[in-house]
Enzyme design. Sequence first.
Site, PDB file in Angstrom:
ATOM      1  N   CYS A   1       0.878  -1.177   0.000  1.00  0.00           N
ATOM      2  CA  CYS A   1       0.000   0.000   0.000  1.00  0.00           C
ATOM      3  C   CYS A   1       0.915   1.227   0.000  1.00  0.00           C
ATOM      4  CB  CYS A   1      -0.949  -0.024   1.199  1.00  0.00           C
ATOM      5  SG  CYS A   1      -0.139   0.117   2.797  1.00  0.00           S
ATOM      6  N   ARG A   2       0.467   2.343   0.509  1.00  0.00           N
ATOM      7  CA  ARG A   2       1.316   3.541   0.514  1.00  0.00           C
ATOM      8  C   ARG A   2       2.400   3.456   1.586  1.00  0.00           C
ATOM      9  NH1 ARG A   2      -2.134   8.196   0.642  1.00  0.00           N
ATOM     10  NH2 ARG A   2      -2.398   7.715   2.825  1.00  0.00           N
TER      11      ARG A   2
END
Length: 121
Positions: free
Chosen positions: A73-74
């Site tokens: 994810c980020r």
Amino acid sequence: MFLFRRNGPRVTVDEARSRTIGDQPDAVLLDVREKPEWTAGHAPGAVHVPLTKLVAGGTLPTEAEGPPLVVICRSGHRSQQAANLLAERGVQAVDVEGGMNAWAAAGYPVVDERGNSGRIA
């Protein structure tokens, strides 16, 4: 040896890249960020399914069915949730420590939805 286990150690971006990129990858890089984040920039070759879809009971894309998954994810928070959720479903999955922020900081490529240079949103 690269282990896929629930609540196991997280993998680094270097480990994630070596397992998912190249001529003979033995895992699929699964990006669980939302669509606008994915569109702005993601790792080349990654497969996309938002965490919100997985939480709602959504299925994995065909490319991600079967092989072990390296979930990104980020920053690493959502990917950890997704890896645990997938493990509960019997899927071999680990998450990437630091997420796409760490991926980009390591100098690995980030592309947008057209294959051009992307950014982490």
